[in-house]
Design a protein around this motif. Structure first.
Motif, PDB file in Angstrom:
ATOM      1  N   LYS A 309       0.833  -1.206   0.000  1.00  0.00           N
ATOM      2  CA  LYS A 309       0.000   0.000   0.000  1.00  0.00           C
ATOM      3  C   LYS A 309       0.864   1.251   0.000  1.00  0.00           C
ATOM      4  CE  LYS A 309      -4.042  -2.097   2.229  1.00  0.00           C
ATOM      5  NZ  LYS A 309      -4.888  -2.159   3.451  1.00  0.00           N
ATOM      6  N   GLN A 310       1.955   1.210   0.762  1.00  0.00           N
ATOM      7  CA  GLN A 310       2.892   2.350   0.753  1.00  0.00           C
ATOM      8  C   GLN A 310       3.516   2.524  -0.622  1.00  0.00           C
ATOM      9  OE1 GLN A 310       5.802   1.989   3.911  1.00  0.00           O
ATOM     10  NE2 GLN A 310       4.275   1.206   5.340  1.00  0.00           N
ATOM     11  N   LEU A 311       3.880   1.419  -1.250  1.00  0.00           N
ATOM     12  CA  LEU A 311       4.474   1.495  -2.584  1.00  0.00           C
ATOM     13  C   LEU A 311       3.461   2.016  -3.601  1.00  0.00           C
ATOM     14  CD1 LEU A 311       6.415  -1.909  -2.575  1.00  0.00           C
ATOM     15  CD2 LEU A 311       7.420   0.378  -2.455  1.00  0.00           C
ATOM     16  N   ALA A 312       2.198   1.585  -3.450  1.00  0.00           N
ATOM     17  CA  ALA A 312       1.158   2.069  -4.360  1.00  0.00           C
ATOM     18  C   ALA A 312       0.941   3.557  -4.190  1.00  0.00           C
ATOM     19  CB  ALA A 312      -0.144   1.310  -4.109  1.00  0.00           C
ATOM     20  N   ASP A 313       0.904   4.035  -2.956  1.00  0.00           N
ATOM     21  CA  ASP A 313       0.757   5.470  -2.698  1.00  0.00           C
ATOM     22  C   ASP A 313       1.916   6.250  -3.295  1.00  0.00           C
ATOM     23  OD1 ASP A 313      -1.596   5.024  -1.344  1.00  0.00           O
ATOM     24  OD2 ASP A 313      -0.679   5.080   0.650  1.00  0.00           O
ATOM     25  N   HIS A 314       3.104   5.690  -3.164  1.00  0.00           N
ATOM     26  CA  HIS A 314       4.283   6.350  -3.723  1.00  0.00           C
ATOM     27  C   HIS A 314       4.177   6.447  -5.242  1.00  0.00           C
ATOM     28  CE1 HIS A 314       8.461   7.563  -4.161  1.00  0.00           C
ATOM     29  NE2 HIS A 314       8.627   6.597  -5.051  1.00  0.00           N
ATOM     30  N   GLU A 315       3.700   5.377  -5.881  1.00  0.00           N
ATOM     31  CA  GLU A 315       3.547   5.384  -7.334  1.00  0.00           C
ATOM     32  C   GLU A 315       2.509   6.412  -7.769  1.00  0.00           C
ATOM     33  OE1 GLU A 315       5.111   3.574  -9.851  1.00  0.00           O
ATOM     34  OE2 GLU A 315       6.531   3.227  -8.227  1.00  0.00           O
ATOM     35  N   LEU A 316       1.401   6.506  -7.023  1.00  0.00           N
ATOM     36  CA  LEU A 316       0.361   7.475  -7.357  1.00  0.00           C
ATOM     37  C   LEU A 316       0.885   8.897  -7.256  1.00  0.00           C
ATOM     38  CD1 LEU A 316      -2.766   5.895  -5.626  1.00  0.00           C
ATOM     39  CD2 LEU A 316      -2.362   6.147  -8.090  1.00  0.00           C
TER      40      LEU A 316
END
Length: 331
Positions: A309-316
């Motif tokens: 989820k942290q990685l997804a937020d970073h990508e967004l």
């Protein structure tokens, strides 16, 4: 394959005769029929070599004389034979037991003259060690212990009483880890569309290099720091599989690693663990998956799910357009 011995232990195999179910026992990854054929070959071969052994189930041959403690394991041999046509099996079984008995005839390996230089720390399944010795030993990951060992002339000997070496357990472990760090890895990289796996193989201490993962990352993978951690698997004694986490490609990497680790654990000699672990930047080893009570397929563990989820937020955030206002020049 290297012969393994254990000082102050009856054997390295978790299955003993008191767990017998006789010839119906399957020796993974062989089928029941193949297992029965291996047992027959093993008994006839060892008899021809002058040994009076019997098979009472489990994965070992034991001495026909109850006063004789001799035990010869079959589990690793089964894994070797599984990779060959059955027509090759008689020669392979003969070669295995001839080599094994030749080494055993030479007696136990001598105590190391210089433990500081000779001990190398090694990952070993708890179930392969005497319960009275291993019951209080801390685990590196669930089911695996770290034990000092030596390697010479194809024989790996583990030492369960450091006092026999004239040193303390802490000293033996310190020497073993220091020498483990000095080993050189054979690394192969496997690139997929989205991610890369690294496989360290070719040594009976390959999986044990997980005990010094910081050195492996720095010296063998040229990774000074893994800010999101690493996926790691130690399926068998000669395999350490790694994926340095950089982005959401950790998800397909996990799927492939579970598949590879499972197959390696099921088929390769010296099985250790089929699990995949999430190793944090601080080198804490945590489960990468969790089993649900209703036996549905594995899912990511809470800690790995949180990381994704942290990685997804970073990508967004990285892909989002800038909020800064830009005034177009007048035409």
């Amino acid at each position: 394959m290297p012969l393994e011995t254990t000082q102050h232990a009856h054997g390295n195999n978790p299955d003993h005769a008191d767990h017998a179910d006789h010839a119906s026992q399957v020796l993974p990854p062989l089928s029941q029929r193949e297992s029965e054929r291996l047992v027959q070959l093993a008994l006839s071969t060892t008899a021809g070599l002058g040994l009076a052994l019997t098979y009472q189930g489990g994965s070992t041959l034991v001495a026909a004389d109850p006063s004789d403690n001799q035990v010869l394991g079959l589990s690793n041999l089964a894994r070797v034979l599984a990779g060959h046509p059955e027509s090759f099996w008689p020669d392979l079984v003969t070669e295995h037991f001839t080599d094994l008995l030749d080494k055993l005839d030479k007696g136990s390996a001598p105590l190391p003259d210089d433990p500081r230089r000779e001990l190398v720390q090694r990952l070993v399944p708890r179930v392969s060690l005497p319960p009275d010795w291993s019951i209080d030993r801390p685990e590196f990951v669930p089911g695996l212990l770290s034990v000092p060992a030596t390697a010479a002339d194809g024989i790996i000997t583990m030492y369960l009483k450091a006092s026999d070496l004239g040193i303390s357990w802490d000293q033996a472990e310190a020497y073993g880890l220091a020498n483990l760090r000095r080993l050189t890895d054979h690394v192969e990289f496997f690139d997929h569309d989205e991610f890369r796996l690294a496989a360290i193989t070719g040594s009976p201490f390959a999986a044990s290099r997980a005990l010094v993962l910081d050195t492996v990352l720095r010296e063998s993978l040229q990774v000074e720091h893994a800010p999101h951690g690493v996926l790691a698997a130690v399926p068998a004694r000669d395999a350490l599989i790694l994926h340095v986490i950089k982005d959401l490609s950790v998800i397909p990497a996990l799927g492939l690693m579970l598949n590879v680790a499972g197959r390696c654990y099921s088929h390769d000699p010296g099985p250790l663990s089929p699990e995949v672990y999430l190793v944090t930047p601080d080198l804490d080893w945590l489960p990468a998956t969790t089993v649900l009570p209703d036996h549905t397929p594995l899912r990511m563990s809470p800690v790995l799910e949180s990381l994704t989820k942290q990685l997804a937020d970073h990508e967004l955030k990285k892909d989002a357009p800038s909020n800064k206002c830009v005034n177009d020049p007048e035409v």
